[in-house]
Design a protein around this motif. Sequence first.
Motif, PDB file in Angstrom:
ATOM      1  N   GLU A 246       0.822  -1.206   0.000  1.00 28.70           N
ATOM      2  CA  GLU A 246       0.000   0.000   0.000  1.00 28.70           C
ATOM      3  C   GLU A 246       0.861   1.263   0.000  1.00 28.70           C
ATOM      4  O   GLU A 246       0.492   2.272  -0.596  1.00 28.70           O
ATOM      5  CB  GLU A 246      -0.931  -0.033   1.216  1.00 28.70           C
ATOM      6  N   ALA A 247       2.015   1.197   0.644  1.00 26.52           N
ATOM      7  CA  ALA A 247       2.936   2.342   0.631  1.00 26.52           C
ATOM      8  C   ALA A 247       3.461   2.583  -0.779  1.00 26.52           C
ATOM      9  O   ALA A 247       3.575   3.737  -1.238  1.00 26.52           O
ATOM     10  CB  ALA A 247       4.090   2.088   1.599  1.00 26.52           C
ATOM     11  N   ARG A 248       3.757   1.518  -1.506  1.00 35.97           N
ATOM     12  CA  ARG A 248       4.234   1.657  -2.893  1.00 35.97           C
ATOM     13  C   ARG A 248       3.139   2.237  -3.777  1.00 35.97           C
ATOM     14  O   ARG A 248       3.399   3.080  -4.649  1.00 35.97           O
ATOM     15  CB  ARG A 248       4.686   0.298  -3.409  1.00 35.97           C
ATOM     16  N   ALA A 249       1.903   1.786  -3.565  1.00 33.82           N
ATOM     17  CA  ALA A 249       0.791   2.311  -4.354  1.00 33.82           C
ATOM     18  C   ALA A 249       0.586   3.793  -4.065  1.00 33.82           C
ATOM     19  O   ALA A 249       0.327   4.595  -4.978  1.00 33.82           O
ATOM     20  CB  ALA A 249      -0.484   1.525  -4.044  1.00 33.82           C
ATOM     21  N   ALA A 250       0.717   4.175  -2.802  1.00 31.76           N
ATOM     22  CA  ALA A 250       0.563   5.579  -2.427  1.00 31.76           C
ATOM     23  C   ALA A 250       1.658   6.432  -3.048  1.00 31.76           C
ATOM     24  O   ALA A 250       1.421   7.562  -3.521  1.00 31.76           O
ATOM     25  CB  ALA A 250       0.577   5.719  -0.905  1.00 31.76           C
ATOM     26  N   ALA A 251       2.885   5.900  -3.082  1.00 32.41           N
ATOM     27  CA  ALA A 251       4.002   6.629  -3.684  1.00 32.41           C
ATOM     28  C   ALA A 251       3.768   6.848  -5.177  1.00 32.41           C
ATOM     29  O   ALA A 251       4.061   7.917  -5.728  1.00 32.41           O
ATOM     30  CB  ALA A 251       5.307   5.872  -3.462  1.00 32.41           C
ATOM     31  N   SER A 252       3.198   5.845  -5.838  1.00 28.75           N
ATOM     32  CA  SER A 252       2.903   5.970  -7.266  1.00 28.75           C
ATOM     33  C   SER A 252       1.854   7.053  -7.508  1.00 28.75           C
ATOM     34  O   SER A 252       1.951   7.852  -8.452  1.00 28.75           O
ATOM     35  CB  SER A 252       2.410   4.618  -7.800  1.00 28.75           C
ATOM     36  N   ALA A 253       0.839   7.092  -6.640  1.00 26.80           N
ATOM     37  CA  ALA A 253      -0.208   8.103  -6.781  1.00 26.80           C
ATOM     38  C   ALA A 253       0.345   9.504  -6.566  1.00 26.80           C
ATOM     39  O   ALA A 253      -0.018  10.458  -7.272  1.00 26.80           O
ATOM     40  CB  ALA A 253      -1.329   7.812  -5.792  1.00 26.80           C
ATOM     41  N   ARG A 254       1.250   9.648  -5.595  1.00 25.52           N
ATOM     42  CA  ARG A 254       1.854  10.963  -5.344  1.00 25.52           C
ATOM     43  C   ARG A 254       2.707  11.426  -6.509  1.00 25.52           C
ATOM     44  O   ARG A 254       2.713  12.597  -6.884  1.00 25.52           O
ATOM     45  CB  ARG A 254       2.698  10.900  -4.067  1.00 25.52           C
ATOM     46  N   ALA A 255       3.412  10.485  -7.147  1.00 27.97           N
ATOM     47  CA  ALA A 255       4.245  10.830  -8.296  1.00 27.97           C
ATOM     48  C   ALA A 255       3.385  11.333  -9.451  1.00 27.97           C
ATOM     49  O   ALA A 255       3.728  12.288 -10.145  1.00 27.97           O
ATOM     50  CB  ALA A 255       5.057   9.611  -8.723  1.00 27.97           C
ATOM     51  N   GLN A 256       2.239  10.685  -9.633  1.00 23.70           N
ATOM     52  CA  GLN A 256       1.338  11.119 -10.703  1.00 23.70           C
ATOM     53  C   GLN A 256       0.789  12.514 -10.412  1.00 23.70           C
ATOM     54  O   GLN A 256       0.657  13.349 -11.321  1.00 23.70           O
ATOM     55  CB  GLN A 256       0.182  10.118 -10.849  1.00 23.70           C
ATOM     56  N   TYR A 257       0.508  12.759  -9.150  1.00 22.41           N
ATOM     57  CA  TYR A 257      -0.011  14.083  -8.774  1.00 22.41           C
ATOM     58  C   TYR A 257       1.031  15.175  -9.052  1.00 22.41           C
ATOM     59  O   TYR A 257       0.694  16.260  -9.537  1.00 22.41           O
ATOM     60  CB  TYR A 257      -0.385  14.069  -7.298  1.00 22.41           C
ATOM     61  N   ARG A 258       2.298  14.873  -8.777  1.00 21.83           N
ATOM     62  CA  ARG A 258       3.357  15.873  -8.993  1.00 21.83           C
ATOM     63  C   ARG A 258       3.539  16.202 -10.468  1.00 21.83           C
ATOM     64  O   ARG A 258       4.016  17.267 -10.828  1.00 21.83           O
ATOM     65  CB  ARG A 258       4.673  15.361  -8.400  1.00 21.83           C
ATOM     66  N   THR A 259       3.203  15.287 -11.385  1.00 23.69           N
ATOM     67  CA  THR A 259       3.377  15.542 -12.822  1.00 23.69           C
ATOM     68  C   THR A 259       2.165  16.236 -13.432  1.00 23.69           C
ATOM     69  O   THR A 259       2.017  16.313 -14.648  1.00 23.69           O
ATOM     70  CB  THR A 259       3.619  14.227 -13.566  1.00 23.69           C
ATOM     71  N   GLY A 260       1.253  16.673 -12.561  1.00 23.08           N
ATOM     72  CA  GLY A 260       0.127  17.443 -13.053  1.00 23.08           C
ATOM     73  C   GLY A 260      -1.139  16.637 -13.156  1.00 23.08           C
ATOM     74  O   GLY A 260      -2.187  17.134 -13.551  1.00 23.08           O
ATOM     75  N   GLY A 261      -1.075  15.397 -12.824  1.00 26.58           N
ATOM     76  CA  GLY A 261      -2.279  14.583 -12.805  1.00 26.58           C
ATOM     77  C   GLY A 261      -2.696  14.074 -14.162  1.00 26.58           C
ATOM     78  O   GLY A 261      -3.719  13.419 -14.283  1.00 26.58           O
ATOM     79  N   LEU A 262      -1.910  14.431 -15.242  1.00 25.44           N
ATOM     80  CA  LEU A 262      -2.267  13.947 -16.578  1.00 25.44           C
ATOM     81  C   LEU A 262      -1.858  12.487 -16.724  1.00 25.44           C
ATOM     82  O   LEU A 262      -0.750  12.109 -16.356  1.00 25.44           O
ATOM     83  CB  LEU A 262      -1.550  14.762 -17.651  1.00 25.44           C
TER      84      LEU A 262
ATOM     85  N   LEU B 125       1.125  -4.695  -9.099  1.00 23.90           N
ATOM     86  CA  LEU B 125       1.009  -4.211  -7.734  1.00 23.90           C
ATOM     87  C   LEU B 125      -0.401  -4.472  -7.189  1.00 23.90           C
ATOM     88  O   LEU B 125      -0.574  -4.935  -6.058  1.00 23.90           O
ATOM     89  CB  LEU B 125       1.328  -2.721  -7.677  1.00 23.90           C
ATOM     90  N   LEU B 126      -1.403  -4.178  -8.013  1.00 25.02           N
ATOM     91  CA  LEU B 126      -2.776  -4.419  -7.593  1.00 25.02           C
ATOM     92  C   LEU B 126      -3.038  -5.909  -7.368  1.00 25.02           C
ATOM     93  O   LEU B 126      -3.750  -6.293  -6.439  1.00 25.02           O
ATOM     94  CB  LEU B 126      -3.746  -3.873  -8.647  1.00 25.02           C
ATOM     95  N   GLY B 127      -2.433  -6.730  -8.243  1.00 22.48           N
ATOM     96  CA  GLY B 127      -2.589  -8.178  -8.085  1.00 22.48           C
ATOM     97  C   GLY B 127      -1.967  -8.673  -6.788  1.00 22.48           C
ATOM     98  O   GLY B 127      -2.539  -9.507  -6.085  1.00 22.48           O
ATOM     99  N   GLU B 128      -0.783  -8.133  -6.467  1.00 19.79           N
ATOM    100  CA  GLU B 128      -0.119  -8.518  -5.221  1.00 19.79           C
ATOM    101  C   GLU B 128      -0.942  -8.095  -4.011  1.00 19.79           C
ATOM    102  O   GLU B 128      -1.060  -8.830  -3.022  1.00 19.79           O
ATOM    103  CB  GLU B 128       1.268  -7.889  -5.138  1.00 19.79           C
ATOM    104  N   MET B 129      -1.503  -6.889  -4.090  1.00 22.50           N
ATOM    105  CA  MET B 129      -2.313  -6.411  -2.979  1.00 22.50           C
ATOM    106  C   MET B 129      -3.548  -7.288  -2.790  1.00 22.50           C
ATOM    107  O   MET B 129      -3.933  -7.620  -1.661  1.00 22.50           O
ATOM    108  CB  MET B 129      -2.724  -4.952  -3.228  1.00 22.50           C
ATOM    109  N   LYS B 130      -4.172  -7.703  -3.903  1.00 21.18           N
ATOM    110  CA  LYS B 130      -5.348  -8.561  -3.832  1.00 21.18           C
ATOM    111  C   LYS B 130      -4.988  -9.909  -3.211  1.00 21.18           C
ATOM    112  O   LYS B 130      -5.706 -10.436  -2.348  1.00 21.18           O
ATOM    113  CB  LYS B 130      -5.929  -8.750  -5.235  1.00 21.18           C
TER     114      LYS B 130
END
Length: 355
Positions: free
Chosen positions: A101-117, A149-154
């Motif tokens: 979940e920490a890795r997934a959160a880090a990925s989401a934050r990275a996307q936010y920093r690039t403008g969300g596109l 990542l989603l598969g591992e979390m599931k």
Amino acid sequence: MGSGKRGLITAAVAVVCAVTVLTTPGTAFADPGPTPAPTVTVTPDKDLEAVRDQLDRLYREAAAATDAYNAAEEQAEQQSAQVVELAKKIVEGQEELDDLEARAAASARAQYRTGGLPDEAKLMLSDDPQEFLDGAGRVLQGQRATKGLLGEMKRAHAALKTYAADASEQWEQLEANRAAKAAARKTVEQRIAAAEKLESELEKEEKERLARLEREAAQRAQSAWLDSGVLDGIGEEATERGEKAVRYATAQIGKPYVWGAEGPESFDCSGLTSQAWASAGQGIPRTSQEQWRQLERVAVEDMRPGDLIIYFDDASHVGMYVGDGKVVHAPRPGRTVTVAGAGTMPILGVVRPGE
């Protein structure tokens, strides 16, 4: 970490601590409930045959309850180990899930920093074909990584749920066996106390007469068994392991019977036979009833030293055949490990621990 996750880990740790308490010798538990006390009566003229029958009944009931106690104890030990292992898996599984979940959160934050596109939109805005192709590759890699990542979390979520369910089931079984063990212990203690009280009411001369009656009854039973010809032509050749088991068992002669004991200073009947075969490198069930149920059965006329003779219809007693029509066994409370005629008690059958 969310409160739910902290609760799960806390619960797992609590399980380990609780199991430790349950398996600590001398731990006190609530009374499992009233057990009807046996009726102890001595006829006015102290008919010693009746007294002997009553003592036999009480000690046999104690032996059956001892078998139940030993079985519950063995199962509780196994379940305790399983619960502890599952608790460890729950803790490890939660830690793995936290990391994912920490890795997934880090990925989401990275996307936010690039403008969300999304990466696909960025490609459409690019004027450089090579940059477009390079970006396309990164998009595919990113999609695969996200999917993985989603598969591992599931998978981690499912495993954690399974571990929790298994731990809960094992815990319930552990509690049930703990209660069964406590009830069996109470029955054993009641029956032994009743027998001891009955014996204490006899005068010295009566005790001597009672002992003589017991010897005479055993001799009659053994003679009748031998006269049946059951041992005619029987082999006396033991296997190497059988010889080792016999040596161990006979070396314990003179040690006291203590219910629930499996050595080295005292034994009950199945504690003696199971430890004797363990010394020979062959594990067998702990109780006489399970020895009867699980081990290979052989005809009496085919038995050899090291085989186990199971007694009474409920398989509540066991002795080890040592040859010459005799067994070594731990008889009952107040007695010691001894050699006796194999036919002095009603034989249910013979089992063989191994070749």
